[in-house]
Design an enzyme around this catalytic site. Structure first.
Site, PDB file in Angstrom:
ATOM      1  N   THR A  12       0.902  -1.310   0.064  1.00  0.00           N
ATOM      2  CA  THR A  12       0.032  -0.018  -0.044  1.00  0.00           C
ATOM      3  C   THR A  12       0.813   1.148  -0.036  1.00  0.00           C
ATOM      4  OG1 THR A  12      -0.088  -0.291   2.157  1.00  0.00           O
ATOM      5  CG2 THR A  12      -1.881  -0.930   1.429  1.00  0.00           C
ATOM      6  N   CYS A  13       0.379   2.315  -0.169  1.00  0.00           N
ATOM      7  CA  CYS A  13       0.832   3.839  -0.296  1.00  0.00           C
ATOM      8  C   CYS A  13       1.652   3.974   1.028  1.00  0.00           C
ATOM      9  CB  CYS A  13      -0.094   4.566  -0.669  1.00  0.00           C
ATOM     10  SG  CYS A  13       0.254   6.458  -0.627  1.00  0.00           S
ATOM     11  N   PRO A  14       2.832   4.352   0.739  1.00  0.00           N
ATOM     12  CA  PRO A  14       3.723   4.884  -0.352  1.00  0.00           C
ATOM     13  C   PRO A  14       4.235   3.961  -1.089  1.00  0.00           C
ATOM     14  CG  PRO A  14       4.706   5.579   1.465  1.00  0.00           C
ATOM     15  CD  PRO A  14       3.584   4.658   2.025  1.00  0.00           C
ATOM     16  N   ASP A  39      -3.012  -1.716  -5.059  1.00  0.00           N
ATOM     17  CA  ASP A  39      -3.556  -0.520  -4.361  1.00  0.00           C
ATOM     18  C   ASP A  39      -4.304   0.457  -5.039  1.00  0.00           C
ATOM     19  OD1 ASP A  39      -3.892   1.520  -2.415  1.00  0.00           O
ATOM     20  OD2 ASP A  39      -1.790   1.988  -2.097  1.00  0.00           O
TER      21      ASP A  39
END
Length: 79
Positions: A12-14, A39
């Protein structure tokens, strides 16, 4: 020019953008990096990343919940 594949599905981010940035640093100018991600935030993240860094987002697609980004590394600035 070869193409490199980076699979960041499940991250997931980042992390997808950070891992792509690291991979791009090791590639020559003009090389292509194909990134596979899951994501949903990566769509906006990769668009912003390419705009900020000067790399070209040459292709984008989505299939069965997986996103595919093809990024061409920018040419190195003249010395």
């Amino acid at each position: 020019m070869g193409e490199t594949l980076l699979d960041v599905k499940g991250l997931t981010c980042p992390l997808p953008v950070l891992k792509a940035n690291k991979a791009l640093r090791g590639l020559p100018a003009g090389a292509r990096l194909t990134v596979l991600a899951t994501d949903p935030a990566s769509v906006a993240d990769f668009r912003a990343f390419c705009k900020e860094t000067g790399h070209a987002l040459v292709a984008f697609g989505e299939e069965a919940g997986a996103y595919r980004f093809v990024i061409r590394k920018r040419e190195d600035p003249p010395a």
